[in-house]
Write an enzyme that holds these catalytic residues in place. Structure first.
Site, PDB file in Angstrom:
ATOM      1  N   HIS A 141      28.715  30.925  14.121  1.00  0.00           N
ATOM      2  CA  HIS A 141      28.973  29.681  14.869  1.00  0.00           C
ATOM      3  C   HIS A 141      30.057  28.844  14.185  1.00  0.00           C
ATOM      4  CE1 HIS A 141      28.068  25.992  17.039  1.00  0.00           C
ATOM      5  NE2 HIS A 141      26.967  26.471  17.588  1.00  0.00           N
ATOM      6  N   GLU A 243      33.075  31.114  18.280  1.00  0.00           N
ATOM      7  CA  GLU A 243      31.959  31.860  17.694  1.00  0.00           C
ATOM      8  C   GLU A 243      31.952  33.306  18.204  1.00  0.00           C
ATOM      9  OE1 GLU A 243      28.442  29.667  18.885  1.00  0.00           O
ATOM     10  OE2 GLU A 243      29.650  27.873  19.073  1.00  0.00           O
TER      11      GLU A 243
END
Ligand code: TA6
Length: 271
Positions: A141, A243
Site C-alpha cells: 500500500h 499499490e
C-alpha cells in the site's frame, strides 16, 4: 527483545531506507532526489495501530472486503527479522494463536526489501504449510511522497478497467490520458498490463509489479482526509498511493504451494 518499532537501516550508494519489524513496514526511502515516501508525523507507533505512510503490507485481506480487520493483520503484527544486510532485509510472519483466532489458516509470509541506487524492490512471499488450500488478498500500500497532489498525473492506466470505490465499486473503463486528483480517488485497476508512472513537475517514479495483477490508486482528498485522525492537516496533499495488489482475484494456494509478488519503484528522469 528489541522494540519492533526500532528501524532497520538499509544503505546503498546514495540511497537509504528504513524498515520496521512492526508490520515489516518500509517507513522511509530516499535517493539522491530526496525522500520518496510519505510518512505521517501523526503516526502512533503503538501495538495494534497501523502506520500511516511508507509501505504498509496488506495481508490476508484487502480493505474491508471480508470479515477481518481492515487490510488484514500483517500491518499490525511484529515480524521476525530473518536476515539483515547493508542493502537488504528479509522478515517473516507465521500463523500463531492470535492470527488463527482471526483467520484459521496456517501460513508463512516473508517480506524482502532490496535497495539499489534508484530502485526499491519489495517482495511479499506467502507459503501454505498446511494440508488444505488457503485463499487471501494482499497489497503493498505504497504512499509515494509528492509535492502537491493537485499537480500529479498517474500514467499507464488508460484502457484499463477499474472498480471505483467512491461509487460503491462500480466498474468503469479508464479512458483518460492520466489519473488526476481533484477530490477523493479510490480505484482498483484490474489486470494491469503496464508499468505505472507517477509524474509531477520535476520528478517521476515508475512502479512495476510482478505477481500482483491489480493496481490500487488512492488519495482521500480534503473532505475524507478530515476523518483520518493520524493524518496531519493537508497531509493528504503530500502523497499518492499506488499499490501493487492481488485484490479482485484472491490468490489460492494449495497445500505446500508458494506465491510471490514484487513491487519495484524506480526514480526516473523527469520530462
Ligand atoms: O487502498 C485504498 C484503501 O483501501 C482506501 O479505501 C482507504 O481506506 C485506504 O485504503 C486506507 O486505509 P486505512 O485502513 O489505512 O485507513
Amino acid at each position: 527483545m528489541p522494540s519492533p518499532f526500532t528501524p532497520l537501516p538499509l544503505e546503498r550508494a546514495g540511497a537509504r531506507a528504513a524498515v520496521l519489524p512492526y508490520g515489516a513496514h518500509v517507513t522511509a526511502w530516499s535517493t539522491a532526489d530526496g525522500e520518496q515516501l510519505y510518512l505521517s508525523p501523526r503516526t502512533a507507533y503503538e501495538e495494534g495501530s497501523a502506520i500511516r505512510g511508507g509501505v504498509p503490507v496488506v495481508f490476508p485481506q484487502f480493505s474491508d472486503r471480508g470479515p477481518l480487520p481492515k487490510h488484514g493483520f500483517a500491518r499490525t503484527r511484529a515480524w521476525d527479522v530473518l536476515a539483515h544486510a547493508a542493502d537488504a532485509v528479509t522478515l517473516a510472519l507465521r500463523d500463531d494463536a492470535a492470527t488463527r483466532a482471526l483467520w484459521p489458516h496456517p501460513f508463512r509470509a516473508e517480506l524482502r526489501v532490496v535497495l539499489s541506487d534508484d530502485t526499491l524492490a519489495v517482495t511479499l512471499a506467502v507459503e501454505n504449510p498446511g494440508a488444505d488450500a488457503i485463499a487471501f488478498t494482499a497489497a503493498l500500500h505504497t504512499y509515494l511522497r509528492v509535492a502537491d497532489v493537485a499537480d500529479v498525473a498517474v500514467e499507464g492506466l488508460r484502457g484499463v478497467r477499474y472498480q471505483d470505490n467512491t461509487a460503491r465499486g462500480a466498474e468503469r473503463l479508464d479512458d483518460a490520458d492520466a489519473v488526476r486528483f481533484d477530490g477523493e480517488v479510490d480505484r482498483v485497476y484490474l489486470d494491469v498490463p503496464n508499468e505505472v508512472t507517477v509524474r509531477e513537475p520535476g520528478r517521476a517514479r515508475v512502479v512495476r509489479a510482478e505477481g500482483f495483477r491489480d493496481v490500487v490508486v488512492w488519495n482521500p482528498g480534503a473532505e475524507r482526509a478530515r476523518g483520518i485522525a493520524d493524518l496531519e492537516p493537508d497531509g493528504w496533499r503530500r502523497f499518492v498511493c499506488v499499490e501493487a495488489g492481488a485484490v479482485v482475484q484472491p490468490v489460492t494456494l494449495d497445500a505446500g504451494a508458494r506465491w510471490t509478488g514484487t513491487q519495484r519503484i524506480a526514480v526516473a528522469p523527469a520530462r
